[in-house]
Design an enzyme around this catalytic site. Sequence first.
Site, PDB file in Angstrom:
ATOM      1  N   ARG A 152      66.537 -11.245  23.390  1.00 30.44           N
ATOM      2  CA  ARG A 152      66.242 -11.159  24.829  1.00 30.44           C
ATOM      3  C   ARG A 152      67.519 -10.899  25.633  1.00 30.44           C
ATOM      4  O   ARG A 152      67.512 -10.139  26.605  1.00 30.44           O
ATOM      5  CB  ARG A 152      65.533 -12.432  25.318  1.00 30.44           C
ATOM      6  CG  ARG A 152      65.041 -12.288  26.764  1.00 30.44           C
ATOM      7  CD  ARG A 152      64.136 -13.412  27.200  1.00 30.44           C
ATOM      8  NE  ARG A 152      64.814 -14.697  27.236  1.00 30.44           N
ATOM      9  CZ  ARG A 152      64.224 -15.858  27.515  1.00 30.44           C
ATOM     10  NH1 ARG A 152      62.918 -15.884  27.763  1.00 30.44           N
ATOM     11  NH2 ARG A 152      64.901 -16.980  27.532  1.00 30.44           N
ATOM     12  N   LYS A 160      66.944 -11.657  32.497  1.00 26.07           N
ATOM     13  CA  LYS A 160      67.484 -13.009  32.731  1.00 26.07           C
ATOM     14  C   LYS A 160      68.893 -12.823  33.288  1.00 26.07           C
ATOM     15  O   LYS A 160      69.891 -12.965  32.575  1.00 26.07           O
ATOM     16  CB  LYS A 160      67.451 -13.827  31.435  1.00 26.07           C
ATOM     17  CG  LYS A 160      67.395 -15.322  31.710  1.00 26.07           C
ATOM     18  CD  LYS A 160      66.926 -16.101  30.502  1.00 26.07           C
ATOM     19  CE  LYS A 160      67.244 -17.572  30.643  1.00 26.07           C
ATOM     20  NZ  LYS A 160      66.627 -18.262  31.761  1.00 26.07           N
ATOM     21  N   GLU A 198      55.092 -17.842  38.087  1.00 22.73           N
ATOM     22  CA  GLU A 198      55.749 -18.793  37.183  1.00 22.73           C
ATOM     23  C   GLU A 198      56.398 -19.876  38.028  1.00 22.73           C
ATOM     24  O   GLU A 198      56.394 -19.801  39.260  1.00 22.73           O
ATOM     25  CB  GLU A 198      56.789 -18.098  36.306  1.00 22.73           C
ATOM     26  CG  GLU A 198      57.942 -17.476  37.065  1.00 22.73           C
ATOM     27  CD  GLU A 198      59.002 -16.857  36.156  1.00 22.73           C
ATOM     28  OE1 GLU A 198      59.150 -17.296  35.008  1.00 22.73           O
ATOM     29  OE2 GLU A 198      59.690 -15.933  36.620  1.00 22.73           O
TER      30      GLU A 198
HETATM   31  N1  PXG Z   1      60.970 -18.551  33.806  1.00 20.27           N
HETATM   32  C1  PXG Z   1      62.227 -18.572  34.274  1.00 20.27           C
HETATM   33  C2  PXG Z   1      62.506 -18.013  35.614  1.00 20.27           C
HETATM   34  C3  PXG Z   1      63.250 -19.109  33.481  1.00 20.27           C
HETATM   35  O1  PXG Z   1      64.511 -19.128  33.933  1.00 20.27           O
HETATM   36  C4  PXG Z   1      61.612 -19.607  31.774  1.00 20.27           C
HETATM   37  C5  PXG Z   1      60.650 -19.046  32.599  1.00 20.27           C
HETATM   38  C6  PXG Z   1      61.217 -20.110  30.440  1.00 20.27           C
HETATM   39  O2  PXG Z   1      61.695 -19.229  29.431  1.00 20.27           O
HETATM   40  P1  PXG Z   1      62.063 -19.764  27.987  1.00 20.27           P
HETATM   41  O3  PXG Z   1      62.398 -18.546  27.221  1.00 20.27           O
HETATM   42  O4  PXG Z   1      63.233 -20.690  28.158  1.00 20.27           O
HETATM   43  O5  PXG Z   1      60.867 -20.441  27.470  1.00 20.27           O
HETATM   44  C7  PXG Z   1      62.940 -19.635  32.213  1.00 20.27           C
HETATM   45  C8  PXG Z   1      64.000 -20.206  31.355  1.00 20.27           C
HETATM   46  C9  PXG Z   1      67.903 -24.344  33.513  1.00 20.27           C
HETATM   47  C10 PXG Z   1      67.327 -23.483  32.456  1.00 20.27           C
HETATM   48  O6  PXG Z   1      69.106 -24.627  33.396  1.00 20.27           O
HETATM   49  C11 PXG Z   1      66.404 -22.512  32.777  1.00 20.27           C
HETATM   50  C12 PXG Z   1      65.875 -21.734  31.767  1.00 20.27           C
HETATM   51  C13 PXG Z   1      66.231 -21.905  30.486  1.00 20.27           C
HETATM   52  C14 PXG Z   1      67.157 -22.873  30.185  1.00 20.27           C
HETATM   53  C15 PXG Z   1      67.721 -23.676  31.186  1.00 20.27           C
HETATM   54  O7  PXG Z   1      67.178 -24.771  34.409  1.00 20.27           O
HETATM   55  N2  PXG Z   1      64.987 -20.801  32.131  1.00 20.27           N
END
Ligand code: PXG
Length: 291
Positions: free
Chosen positions: A52, A151, A184
């Site tokens: 990703r 991301k 989301e």
């Molecule tokens: N939506 C958004 C906008 C994200 O930033 C997810 C969904 C979930 O994706 P994953 O692949 O992790 O299942 C994310 C992931 C934090 C933090 O520090 C945020 C994420 C991942 C790790 C830490 O708040 N975001």
Amino acid sequence: MTHWLYVNGKFVDRDEPCISVFDHGFLYGDGIFEGIRAYNKRIFKFDEHIDRLHNSARAIDLTIPMTKDELKARIIELCRKNEIENGYIRPIITRGKGDLGLDPRRCEKATVVIVAQPFDPLYGDAYQKGLTVVTTCWRRNPPQCVNPNIKSLNYLNNVLARIEANQRDADEALFLDNEGYVSEASADNFFIILDEVVITPPSVTNLRGITRATALEIAKEKGWETAIHVFTLFDVYAAKECFITGTAAEIGPVVEVDGRKIDNGKPGPKTIELMKTYKDLVNSTGTPIYE
Ligand code: PXG
């Protein structure tokens, strides 16, 4: 134990200044990142996160100055150096050091930073009682603007939603997309269970979450019906169960949205089962750090 960072080929103390003020990641949010977890000395879904990261890089036309295998090797080396058993790993790649102008051609080489540190559960005891969520007045960045599948280091849209959740005393904020469909949460994907079907929105308007994919896989393995289609707040308020998924949040039960209790206001049975299976999976699979 010192907490080390990896910065452009060197391991440096986490308190050492090491990034230029003229780095375009700092000046313009011009860069990308990943959030990865380690459980029991293993890195969960390592390849999926690295893939990703590369797709995000491609989307912003950024060249990561190392191969996937080299990056994985550096991450493992840093985890060993920081003696990570259960941790949070964040590779960050920026356009690099440039000048005050926007033009990326001024940046000679991408900056590569890796953070690996111990991790504490994100929501503490909220997992037992369930999370409260409010719909934010901000809409999720539409794919026509900064595509939410990148991301990127441009997380202001998400930070604004997070601020609103804080101001309204909620655990998380829920975004609608530009059309008014559920998108989301601020840092997690969002699911409802309605008429026994586990439903999440298509990922055109939200990040293609790795935990989202895992939750869908687990649900299918359990023989539950799953669906990916748009829905509105009406469906959220009427849902039997709601939950969020994310690397940091894992699977978190949502028991209240916009002041309305979801069903009886307690974590739902399917969500609890998903949480248990997810926990087993993260603790028993992944790429070993120490072999
Ligand atoms: N939506 C958004 C906008 C994200 O930033 C997810 C969904 C979930 O994706 P994953 O692949 O992790 O299942 C994310 C992931 C934090 C933090 O520090 C945020 C994420 C991942 C790790 C830490 O708040 N975001």
